[in-house]
Design a protein around this motif. Structure first.
Motif: not given
Length: 374
Positions: A126-129, A142-148, A234-240, A332-334
């Motif tokens: 995660a970063y500021k723009t 890191p903030i998450a591990m990507k899986a597909a 722990k997971i997040t469900l991305d796109h769904v 994101l826990g932020l």
């Protein structure tokens, strides 16, 4: 600095006309009829609106650069379906113009990382723009591990290492189990050869890092939930994309949803049910969700437009704003730092001429960590 007389959407309470103070990069007071301290700079925002800096919980901002092809594309390492040791931070160019465009569009915090070519693609951060050095801009890595799951790994490794969804699941399970065995040996003080990939997966099996699961089709979403329960991760469900088909199962799982992008062509079969109505169905089911652009799939600066189109499709306006501010921060826990205007949080905010979902709105200025950034 004191800002007065704005319509403030704190995302902690109902919008109100009032004031707020910032000092040393954080919000120090939020309320009505605040008075300036001696020598304090005062800005009158009468007739203007203030929102927290927008938060994107899933994108590849800075990793696929603008107006360039292979040379500037660092999203997917398509050489091995298992690459958890890749780090998104190493592929991000903070000086690409897409990041400045995001900032001017009111997006102040993003979670970015590898794409969905691989079963395990590497870590998001995660970063500021605002800034020119990604190390200085980063707020959590890191903030998450990507899986597909689904079509992308199948297509990228067809005829090589993956032909079926069964193999995607098998490779993921195998890596998780190997990581547990590797960790057990290390904790027992046994001699074990260093393995960079398994080292990267240790925070996942220890539940310190969520698996960020790319899943569009209903069966892929359910497979992600199944494996998460089996492996106690722990997971997040991305796109769904197909979430509306299986709302009770998603609700029962307790896992949050990262919804979108929907402002695109249905470029593959698993996007057949893509709709801006999905966020409202998630809301009505009581599921924590955010809305995303998946930049560069949709340019990052159109995050608020994506939320506006979800509102047009039935999602209550306030919930649409939550879906691009406090909700992604929670996922994101932020949320202890960003996503709302609250005393002690980072002073990231956007000053607008209208509601941020209004397509006629003009963003007058954007502040990051209490400093005017755009």
């Amino acid at each position: 600095m004191l800002f007065k007389n704005a319509t403030i959407y704190t995302m902690e309470q109902e919008p109100f006309v009032g004031d707020f103070k910032i000092d040393k990069g954080v919000f120090t007071e939020v309320g009505k009829n605040l008075t300036a301290s001696e020598g304090e700079d005062v800005q009158d925002l009468n007739g203007l609106y203030v929102f927290p800096g927008l938060v994107e919980s899933h994108c590849h901002l800075g990793m696929e650069e603008t107006a360039i092809r292979f040379e500037g594309d660092d999203v997917n390492e398509i050489t091995d379906p298992i690459t958890p040791n890749m780090r998104g931070i190493d592929g991000c160019n903070p000086q690409d113009e897409t990041i400045e465009s995001a900032l001017k569009g009111g997006v102040t915090t993003v979670a970015a990382g590898p794409g969905s070519a691989n079963v395990l693609g590497g870590t998001f951060f995660a970063y500021k723009t605002k800034g020119n050095c990604i190390d200085e801009m980063t707020i959590q890595n890191p903030i998450a591990m990507k899986a597909a799951f689904g079509e992308n790994p199948k297509r990228c490794y067809q005829g090589k290492k993956i032909d079926t969804r069964m193999q995607i699941s098998a490779l993921l399970r195998e890596t998780l189990e190997k990581t547990k065995e590797y960790l057990a040996k290390k904790e027992a003080g046994k001699d074990v050869a260093y393995d960079q990939k398994l080292e990267a997966m240790i925070p996942v099996v220890k539940r310190e890092l969520p698996l960020k699961c790319h899943a569009h089709r209903a069966d892929d979403i359910l497979t992600a939930i199944r494996i998460a329960k089996e492996e106690n991760i722990k997971i997040t469900l991305d796109h769904v994309t197909d979430a509306r088909c299986i709302l009770p199962q998603i609700k029962e799982s307790g896992f949050p949803c990262i919804c979108g992008p929907a402002l695109t062509h249905k470029s593959k079969f698993e996007l057949a049910n893509m709709s801006f109505e999905t966020p409202n169905e998630l809301y009505k089911a009581g599921i924590l969700f955010s809305i995303i652009t998946d930049s560069p799939v949709i340019p990052q600066q159109y995050l608020s437009l994506s939320a506006a189109l979800a509102a047009k499709a039935g999602l209550p306006e306030y919930e649409a704003i939550k879906a691009i501010t406090i909700n992604p921060a929670k996922i994101l826990g932020l949320d202890n730092r960003v996503g709302s205007i609250k005393v002690g949080k980072d002073a990231d905010f956007v000053i607008c001429t209208k509601n941020i979902l209004d397509t006629q709105n003009e963003i007058q200025s954007v502040y990051v960590d209490g400093k005017k950034a755009a």
